[in-house]
Design a protein around this motif. Structure first.
Motif, short mmCIF file in Angstrom:
data_model
loop_
_atom_site.label_atom_id
_atom_site.label_comp_id
_atom_site.label_asym_id
_atom_site.label_seq_id
_atom_site.Cartn_x
_atom_site.Cartn_y
_atom_site.Cartn_z
N VAL A 124 0.74 -1.16 0.09
CA VAL A 124 -0.12 0.13 0.14
C VAL A 124 0.81 1.13 -0.11
CG1 VAL A 124 -1.77 1.21 1.37
CG2 VAL A 124 -1.74 -1.20 1.26
N LEU A 125 0.44 2.19 -0.83
CA LEU A 125 1.04 3.42 -0.98
C LEU A 125 0.23 4.59 -0.52
CD1 LEU A 125 3.91 5.19 -1.52
CD2 LEU A 125 2.64 5.72 -3.65
N THR A 151 4.49 8.47 1.60
CA THR A 151 5.28 9.65 0.97
C THR A 151 4.14 11.03 1.18
OG1 THR A 151 5.90 10.48 -1.18
CG2 THR A 151 4.01 9.36 -1.34
N ASN A 152 5.34 11.88 1.33
CA ASN A 152 4.66 13.31 1.86
C ASN A 152 5.81 14.52 1.30
OD1 ASN A 152 2.54 14.50 3.15
ND2 ASN A 152 4.27 15.28 4.60
N ARG A 153 5.23 15.32 0.90
CA ARG A 153 6.06 16.69 0.61
C ARG A 153 7.01 16.96 1.60
NH1 ARG A 153 3.04 21.91 -0.84
NH2 ARG A 153 2.48 21.90 1.34
N THR A 154 6.55 16.93 3.02
CA THR A 154 7.41 17.18 4.24
C THR A 154 7.68 15.61 4.60
OG1 THR A 154 6.05 19.07 4.77
CG2 THR A 154 7.76 18.38 6.55
N LEU A 155 8.98 15.17 4.39
CA LEU A 155 9.34 13.78 4.73
C LEU A 155 9.07 13.72 6.48
CD1 LEU A 155 12.14 12.64 2.54
CD2 LEU A 155 9.81 12.01 2.44
N ILE A 162 5.10 6.85 10.39
CA ILE A 162 5.57 5.62 10.37
C ILE A 162 6.08 5.20 11.68
CG2 ILE A 162 7.30 4.12 9.59
CD1 ILE A 162 4.89 4.37 7.55
N ASP A 163 6.75 6.11 12.25
CA ASP A 163 7.25 5.80 13.76
C ASP A 163 6.06 5.49 14.58
OD1 ASP A 163 9.69 6.30 12.92
OD2 ASP A 163 10.00 8.47 14.14
N ALA A 164 5.02 6.40 14.56
CA ALA A 164 3.69 6.16 15.43
C ALA A 164 3.03 4.83 14.96
CB ALA A 164 2.82 7.16 15.28
N LEU A 165 3.14 4.62 13.72
CA LEU A 165 2.38 3.22 13.41
C LEU A 165 3.26 1.84 13.76
CD1 LEU A 165 0.07 2.45 11.55
CD2 LEU A 165 1.51 2.55 9.66
N GLY A 166 4.59 2.02 13.89
CA GLY A 166 5.49 1.10 14.30
C GLY A 166 5.84 0.02 13.31
N SER A 167 5.62 0.29 12.21
CA SER A 167 6.12 -0.33 10.78
C SER A 167 5.88 0.43 9.76
CB SER A 167 5.38 -1.64 10.99
OG SER A 167 4.20 -1.43 10.59
N GLY A 168 6.50 0.16 8.28
CA GLY A 168 6.23 0.62 7.23
C GLY A 168 7.45 1.51 6.64
N LYS A 169 7.33 2.09 5.51
CA LYS A 169 8.62 2.77 4.99
C LYS A 169 8.15 3.98 4.76
CE LYS A 169 8.75 -0.57 2.04
NZ LYS A 169 9.35 -1.45 0.79
N LYS A 184 -0.05 -2.01 -4.94
CA LYS A 184 -1.41 -2.30 -5.52
C LYS A 184 -2.47 -1.67 -5.31
CE LYS A 184 -4.41 -5.57 -6.69
NZ LYS A 184 -4.47 -5.97 -8.45
N ILE A 185 -2.37 -0.92 -3.97
CA ILE A 185 -3.18 -0.09 -3.40
C ILE A 185 -2.73 1.41 -3.20
CG2 ILE A 185 -4.78 0.20 -1.51
CD1 ILE A 185 -5.12 -2.69 -1.06
N ILE A 186 -3.20 2.38 -3.73
CA ILE A 186 -2.49 3.81 -3.76
C ILE A 186 -3.85 4.79 -3.29
CG2 ILE A 186 -1.51 5.50 -5.08
CD1 ILE A 186 -0.64 3.38 -7.20
#
Length: 274
Positions: A124-125, A151-155, A162-169, A184-186
């Motif tokens: 998922v993106l 992805t976000n304009r302000t990284l 992602i830190d709050a979520l505890g996983s992901g990129k 697959k999902i955007i």
């Protein structure tokens, strides 16, 4: 005594929430009304105090107040606390204001209503890292969607999510544009494409796969530039109407104790916005 509800935001004229909730009140036989109120960021605290003083039964919160409202509430539920964003407020019997987040669950219900629940292991993106994005990310993870990239304009905001979520990129918009065919999902969660704003895309989506599922949380206009490009590519499109209706229905249930007719409302708003 007649109950009254509201939605606050800036701008607010584009909102279909008053029409949706007032229709449900009529269908369900509730003596209630729902109004839109424009609240500028600098007036938020005064507005919250005024709503409470005037006896509002509950209200919705939209851009740009979903995170900044939290300090002005008496309590928030665990989901909203985890997400760091509130889109629904209930005025309790003691006059306290309690915040909830119905965005995320509303989105997942809308997505799976359209494409089923068999894609939970797919990448998922998420485009954007604001209050709505946080709600959606946590709801997706809670439902088993583990492979989430933001992805976000302000990284830094994407990293915070992602830190709050505890996983992901986290990836840049440029990287997202180049790697789009891997997802697959955007999910487009920014305000790009709203009818009162600049009609634009966050970045080029030419590399999107025709097998992708493209979703935009903006519902007015019904087909945003992002979804129009996705349709031209041949991808499956999920408009923002389903999420809008389901998040509103969950709020309605918090306020009045019953779930309204979402199928009828999705059909009505889709036809209207078309």
């Amino acid at each position: 005594m007649k109950k009254w509800f509201a939605v606050i935001g800036d701008p607010i004229a584009q909102s279909k929430s008053p029409e949706m909730h007032n229709t449900w009140f009529d269908l369900d036989g509730f003596d209630a009304s729902y109004i839109p109120i424009r609240v500028k960021p600098e007036d938020l605290e005064k507005a919250i105090n005024s709503l409470n003083l005037l006896g509002v039964s509950g209200f919705n919160v939209t851009i740009p107040h979903k995170t900044t409202i939290i300090p002005f509430l008496d309590e928030i539920d665990e989901t909203a606390k985890l997400m760091g964003a509130v889109n629904t407020v209930v005025r309790l019997k003691n006059g306290h204001l309690k915040g909830y987040n119905t965005d995320g669950v509303g989105f997942v219900r809308s997505l799976e209503e359209k494409v089923g629940n068999e894609l939970r292991n797919q990448p998922v993106l998420m485009i954007g890292a604001g209050g709505a994005a946080r709600g959606i990310a946590f709801a997706l993870k809670n439902q088993g969607y583990e492979n989430i990239t933001v992805t976000n304009r302000t990284l830094s905001k994407a990293r915070d999510l992602i830190d709050a979520l505890g996983s992901g990129k986290v990836i840049t918009n440029e990287e997202a544009s180049q790697m789009l065919n891997k997802y697959k999902i955007i999910i487009q969660t920014t305000s790009a494409g709203m009818n009162y704003g600049e009609f634009s895309l966050p970045f080029s989506i030419d590399r999107m796969s025709k097998d992708a599922i493209a979703s935009d949380i903006v519902y007015n206009p019904l087909v945003t530039p992002f979804l129009q490009h996705a349709k031209e590519i041949g991808a499956t499109v999920v408009t923002g109407v389903g999420m809008f209706v389901h998040q509103g229905a969950i709020a309605y249930e918090h306020w009045l104790g019953q779930y309204p007719d979402t199928k009828l409302m999705v059909e009505k708003l889709t036809e209207q916005l078309n």
